[in-house]
Design an enzyme around this catalytic site. Structure first.
Site, short mmCIF file in Angstrom:
data_model
loop_
_atom_site.label_atom_id
_atom_site.label_comp_id
_atom_site.label_asym_id
_atom_site.label_seq_id
_atom_site.Cartn_x
_atom_site.Cartn_y
_atom_site.Cartn_z
N ARG A 97 0.80 -1.24 0.00
CA ARG A 97 0.00 0.00 0.00
C ARG A 97 0.82 1.27 0.00
NH1 ARG A 97 -3.95 -2.08 4.70
NH2 ARG A 97 -5.11 -3.62 3.47
N CYS A 126 -9.42 -1.49 5.25
CA CYS A 126 -10.89 -1.41 5.28
C CYS A 126 -11.42 -0.12 5.90
CB CYS A 126 -11.46 -2.62 6.00
SG CYS A 126 -10.53 -3.13 7.45
N HIS A 235 -17.62 -2.24 10.01
CA HIS A 235 -16.91 -1.23 10.82
C HIS A 235 -17.75 0.05 10.87
CE1 HIS A 235 -13.57 -3.85 10.73
NE2 HIS A 235 -12.78 -3.25 9.87
#
Ligand SMILES: NC(=O)c1ccc[n+]([C@@H]2O[C@H](COP(=O)([O-])OP(=O)(O)OC[C@H]3O[C@@H](n4cnc5c(N)ncnc54)[C@H](OP(=O)(O)O)[C@@H]3O)[C@@H](O)[C@H]2O)c1
Length: 330
Positions: A97, A126, A235
């Site tokens: 990333r 996420c 979440h």
């Protein structure tokens, strides 16, 4: 087209198979890959069984794309092998990333930066994905200066073993292997991923650094507190955003409701607000509790919820593949 799913037996991998089927991605054959212990097992796709193979066999079968959700170290070792064979990789782990040579993509925000040269494309964390989807239209209109976010994250974000720990504890079985350093049922852990020297966790710094990279704007200040709670559906995040310019609340609601992939659920008088129990299994990001921060000018409070296995992982990865297909990059 042939699609390899590396990590196909895991929580995210299982969801990737479901999302590919639901969104009718043009799949002729699934090539499921997992660790050695799973080779020979069967996974189901659209009612058909496919046999789990090792990564070497998968590369030989020349899939059009490989969607990885097999953890960071597997990705570091295996993704370059697929890429070297000309197979584009979309990777869900944190391995690539922040690599400056790799793109970090949320399709609603920056899919247009993908080119034919990108052979390993990273899927963000996420909790970052669901936040930037909501930030993007607001940043374009009012310019974000600073974000303060606190998360309430599902145990599904840790993988299968964590879900097992929660349900075993709930059934009164404390002998189960512990993924977390404390009990998770009936508890709240202000701790996701490892602690760093600056006192933040790695998850918190992912939200800080990945947000700047995806939004393409290093000037956006972000500070995060990430928290694990005993839920499974998705979440949740309390997000406080300070803008350069003032905003109108009705316009904020309109902008968000017109944003692809965002659903506004904001009728608190009738108890309508996003909750993980409702986001479970959905591809969208839900936003509600939209209100002005009365303690500071040009500042907004939001409550943002999404299924971390869907938009936070599988759906985002499949949407990247969909974009690449449309752009003739597969
Ligand atoms: N859960 C989330 O919300 C979420 C969100 C975004 C990103 N991610 C990332 O996605 C990845 C997977 O997460 P998960 O929650 O699905 O974990 P999980 O349920 O533990 O599944 C891990 C998967 O990886 C496979 N695997 C492990 N080592 C491998 C190897 N050497 N070669 C090939 N396959 C291997 C496992 O196969 P076996 O079954 O054979 O062990 C399994 O299929 C992680 O990098 C995670 O950080 C997760």
């Amino acid at each position: 087209m042939k699609i390899a799913v590396v990590g196909a037996t895991g929580l995210v991998g299982t969801e990737i198979l479901k999302v590919l089927a639901e969104r009718n991605f043009p799949v002729s054959e699934i090539i499921p890959v997992a660790s050695e212990k799973s080779i020979g097992k069967q996974v189901e796709f659209k009612g058909k069984q496919f046999t789990v193979v090792g990564y070497e066999d998968a590369i030989k079968m020349k899939p059009a794309v490989a969607i990885f959700s097999a953890g960071g170290s597997s990705s570091l070792a295996l993704a370059p092998l697929f890429a070297a064979a000309g197979i584009p990789v979309i990777d869900n782990s944190s391995a690539w990333r922040m690599d400056p040579t790799k793109k970090l993509i949320v399709p609603e925000v920056n899919a247009n930066t993908i080119t034919a040269e990108d052979k390993i494309i990273a899927n963000p964390n996420c909790s970052t994905i669901q936040m930037v989807v909501v930030m993007k239209p607001l940043h374009d209109k009012y310019k974000i200066k600073r974000v303060v976010v606190s998360t309430y994250q599902s145990v599904t974000g840790t993988g299968k073993a964590a879900v097992d720990q929660l349900f075993a504890e709930r059934a009164g079985d404390d002998s189960v292997a512990k993924v977390y350093p404390h009990k998770i049922d009936l508890n709240v852990l202000p701790h996701i991923d490892v602690f760093l020297d600056n006192g933040y966790t790695k998850e918190e710094m992912k939200m800080v650094n990945e947000t700047k990279k995806i939004m393409g704007d290093d000037s956006i200040a972000v500070t995060a507190t990430t928290v694990r709670i005993p839920t499974v559906g998705g979440h949740s995040e309390a997000v406080n955003i300070e803008f350069e310019n003032d905003f109108d609340l009705d316009e904020v609601r309109r902008l968000l409701s017109e944003t692809e992939g965002v659903i506004v659920q904001d009728d608190p008088k009738n108890f309508v607000y996003p909750m993980p129990i409702n986001s479970h299994g959905k591809d969208e990001v839900f936003v509600g509790r939209i209100r002005r921060d009365e303690s500071q000018k040009n500042t907004l409070n939001l409550w943002v919820v999404a299924d971390n296995l869907r938009k936070g992982a599988a759906t985002n990865a499949v949407q990247i593949a969909e974009y690449m297909l449309k752009a003739n990059l597969l």
